[in-house]
Enzyme design. Sequence first.
Site, short mmCIF file in Angstrom:
data_model
loop_
_atom_site.label_atom_id
_atom_site.label_comp_id
_atom_site.label_asym_id
_atom_site.label_seq_id
_atom_site.Cartn_x
_atom_site.Cartn_y
_atom_site.Cartn_z
CB THR A 131 -0.91 0.03 1.24
OG1 THR A 131 -1.45 1.35 1.40
CG2 THR A 131 -0.16 -0.32 2.51
CD GLU A 133 -1.59 5.01 5.74
OE1 GLU A 133 -2.20 5.61 4.82
OE2 GLU A 133 -1.45 5.50 6.87
CE1 TYR A 154 -3.86 -1.80 5.99
CE2 TYR A 154 -3.03 0.32 5.23
CZ TYR A 154 -3.55 -0.92 4.96
OH TYR A 154 -3.78 -1.29 3.65
CE LYS A 158 -2.11 -4.23 3.82
NZ LYS A 158 -2.43 -5.40 3.00
P1 NAP Z 1 -11.41 -4.57 2.58
O1 NAP Z 1 -12.61 -4.26 1.75
O2 NAP Z 1 -11.29 -4.04 3.95
O3 NAP Z 1 -11.29 -6.17 2.62
C1 NAP Z 1 -10.42 -6.82 3.52
C2 NAP Z 1 -10.68 -8.30 3.43
O4 NAP Z 1 -9.84 -8.97 4.40
C3 NAP Z 1 -12.12 -8.70 3.79
O5 NAP Z 1 -12.49 -9.79 2.97
C4 NAP Z 1 -12.00 -9.15 5.24
O6 NAP Z 1 -12.99 -10.06 5.64
C5 NAP Z 1 -10.66 -9.85 5.16
N1 NAP Z 1 -10.06 -10.08 6.47
C6 NAP Z 1 -9.89 -9.20 7.49
N2 NAP Z 1 -9.30 -9.81 8.54
C7 NAP Z 1 -9.10 -11.10 8.17
C8 NAP Z 1 -8.54 -12.22 8.82
N3 NAP Z 1 -8.07 -12.15 10.07
N4 NAP Z 1 -8.47 -13.41 8.16
C9 NAP Z 1 -8.96 -13.50 6.88
N5 NAP Z 1 -9.53 -12.46 6.22
C10 NAP Z 1 -9.58 -11.28 6.86
O7 NAP Z 1 -10.08 -4.14 1.79
P2 NAP Z 1 -9.88 -3.83 0.22
O8 NAP Z 1 -10.12 -2.39 0.00
O9 NAP Z 1 -10.59 -4.86 -0.57
O10 NAP Z 1 -8.31 -4.04 0.11
C11 NAP Z 1 -7.76 -5.32 -0.18
C12 NAP Z 1 -6.32 -5.36 0.33
O11 NAP Z 1 -5.57 -4.33 -0.32
C13 NAP Z 1 -6.15 -5.12 1.82
O12 NAP Z 1 -5.06 -5.90 2.26
C14 NAP Z 1 -5.81 -3.65 1.91
O13 NAP Z 1 -5.08 -3.38 3.09
C15 NAP Z 1 -4.98 -3.48 0.65
N6 NAP Z 1 -5.00 -2.15 0.06
C16 NAP Z 1 -6.18 -1.54 -0.21
C17 NAP Z 1 -6.18 -0.28 -0.82
C18 NAP Z 1 -7.47 0.43 -1.13
O14 NAP Z 1 -7.42 1.65 -1.38
N7 NAP Z 1 -8.60 -0.25 -1.20
C19 NAP Z 1 -4.96 0.33 -1.16
C20 NAP Z 1 -3.77 -0.35 -0.88
C21 NAP Z 1 -3.81 -1.59 -0.29
P3 NAP Z 1 -14.44 -9.53 6.18
O15 NAP Z 1 -15.23 -9.22 4.94
O16 NAP Z 1 -14.93 -10.69 6.96
O17 NAP Z 1 -14.17 -8.32 7.02
N1 GDD Z 2 -12.06 7.32 6.90
C1 GDD Z 2 -12.18 8.64 7.02
N2 GDD Z 2 -13.30 9.16 7.61
N3 GDD Z 2 -11.19 9.43 6.54
C2 GDD Z 2 -11.34 10.76 6.64
C3 GDD Z 2 -12.46 11.35 7.21
C4 GDD Z 2 -13.49 10.51 7.72
O1 GDD Z 2 -14.51 10.96 8.26
N4 GDD Z 2 -12.33 12.70 7.14
C5 GDD Z 2 -11.16 12.95 6.54
N5 GDD Z 2 -10.54 11.77 6.24
C6 GDD Z 2 -9.21 11.64 5.60
C7 GDD Z 2 -8.25 10.73 6.36
O2 GDD Z 2 -7.65 11.42 7.46
C8 GDD Z 2 -7.27 10.39 5.23
O3 GDD Z 2 -6.31 11.41 5.12
C9 GDD Z 2 -8.14 10.42 3.97
O4 GDD Z 2 -9.39 11.04 4.34
C10 GDD Z 2 -8.45 9.04 3.41
O5 GDD Z 2 -8.93 8.22 4.46
P1 GDD Z 2 -9.51 6.74 4.17
O6 GDD Z 2 -10.57 6.81 3.14
O7 GDD Z 2 -9.85 6.14 5.48
O8 GDD Z 2 -8.28 6.00 3.47
P2 GDD Z 2 -6.74 5.92 3.87
O9 GDD Z 2 -5.98 6.70 2.84
O10 GDD Z 2 -6.51 6.23 5.29
O11 GDD Z 2 -6.45 4.36 3.69
C11 GDD Z 2 -6.95 3.67 2.52
O12 GDD Z 2 -5.99 3.73 1.49
C12 GDD Z 2 -4.75 3.06 1.79
C13 GDD Z 2 -3.85 3.27 0.56
O13 GDD Z 2 -3.23 4.53 0.64
C14 GDD Z 2 -7.26 2.22 2.95
O14 GDD Z 2 -7.92 1.57 1.90
C15 GDD Z 2 -5.98 1.45 3.25
O15 GDD Z 2 -6.30 0.08 3.47
C16 GDD Z 2 -5.05 1.60 2.04
O16 GDD Z 2 -3.85 0.89 2.26
#
Ligand code: NAP
Ligand code: GDD
Length: 328
Positions: A131, A133, A154, A158
């Site tokens: 990520t 992050e 987190y 990662k």
């Molecule tokens: P998500 O919607 O939060 O999905 C996370 C998945 O992991 C869900 O299926 C969840 O199951 C499962 N999980 C959580 N704890 C677990 C455990 N202990 N054992 C087995 N499964 C578990 O995340 P996403 O947005 O699809 O992201 C997929 C991956 O990419 C994650 O690793 C995330 O950190 C990474 N990532 C995401 C982003 C982004 O912007 N979306 C960016 C960079 C990296 P439940 O449904 O039961 O909760």
């Molecule tokens: N969640 C959330 N809720 N974020 C907020 C809010 C709020 O009410 N208000 C402002 N933010 C700001 C957070 O402080 C952050 O700077 C930004 O919005 C994005 O927050 P999130 O949508 O929670 O995403 P993230 O960037 O912290 O993390 C996501 O992206 C990562 C990749 O850069 C997640 O999907 C991570 O799992 C992923 O790795």
Amino acid sequence: MKTALITGISGQDGSYLTELLLAKGYVVHGIVRRSSMIGNTSRLDAVYQDPHDSGRRLFLHHGDVTDAGLLVNLIRDIRPDEVYNLAAQSHVRVSFDLPDYTANVTALGAIRLLEAVRASGIDTRIYQASTSEMFGTAAPPQHETTVFHPRSPYGVSKLFAHWATVNYRESYGMFAVNGIAFNHESPRRGETFVTRKITRAVARIAAGLEKRVYLGNLDAVRDWGYAPEYAEAMWLMLQHGEPVDYVIATGRAATVRDFADAAFSHAGLDWRDHVEHDDRYERPAEVPELVGDPAKIEREIGWKARVYWDELARIMVDADRNALRSGT
Ligand code: NAP
Ligand code: GDD
């Protein structure tokens, strides 16, 4: 016919990746957590196949990445050609409240899976969901050689998983790669991430069900892309000739304020009339500006983002408004 194993199959990315792999003719196995309700697999409803269907290609197994024995047994039995490790406690703000748990799932879960693959001795390719992050305070644009400086439990977890993947590649010659994905969103995004929180609120406010939404830091800059395209990048990385880590990003970014403006405007509303501040959504340490440089993946793999943050806001608002109208 190839076989894939997906951890985190019930999440946003897991569901899009499953659809992609099934469309390509794969047999797909996924690990789902046991829950007291069956709702945690609802993102897979469109592709769910009944266990009694003959010829089915989607198999769900109860499990958890904190259970090493389960991972060893599944990999030994399934013998997947490809493994996608998408499971994580993926919410950054929540990771400050649950640091130990987050590390157990997000950091140690990855090394358990790598070790299970190594122990099985099978020839498989592994994708680790790394990520942006991990870049934390590093100056944008961030690319594959930017120095990491994570800012949350987190992000630290990662980073461990990221280097564990590199280490297993270098130590054992495994085809194990990190996709360093920047934020990617969709109508299936979890409701507490900021984009979906905003687009859901827009739908409810436009329908007269609510008046305001409370947010934290509006100045944060993110490079938001469209999740189905990121599932494609994951698959492409495992089809590549060499195991290489890539940044997956659009290269364009906006503030949370800009995203809110685009989302509210699309419904004919002014965000300033509806967004209020609440400290509880601030983080103990913030990641101020993430903007990816996708040049390497574009050049070497041919993947390129097609949807940028402003169109994404419109897609998500339309989906949330339609869902509200149809009661789904
Ligand atoms: P998500 O919607 O939060 O999905 C996370 C998945 O992991 C869900 O299926 C969840 O199951 C499962 N999980 C959580 N704890 C677990 C455990 N202990 N054992 C087995 N499964 C578990 O995340 P996403 O947005 O699809 O992201 C997929 C991956 O990419 C994650 O690793 C995330 O950190 C990474 N990532 C995401 C982003 C982004 O912007 N979306 C960016 C960079 C990296 P439940 O449904 O039961 O909760
Ligand atoms: N969640 C959330 N809720 N974020 C907020 C809010 C709020 O009410 N208000 C402002 N933010 C700001 C957070 O402080 C952050 O700077 C930004 O919005 C994005 O927050 P999130 O949508 O929670 O995403 P993230 O960037 O912290 O993390 C996501 O992206 C990562 C990749 O850069 C997640 O999907 C991570 O799992 C992923 O790795």
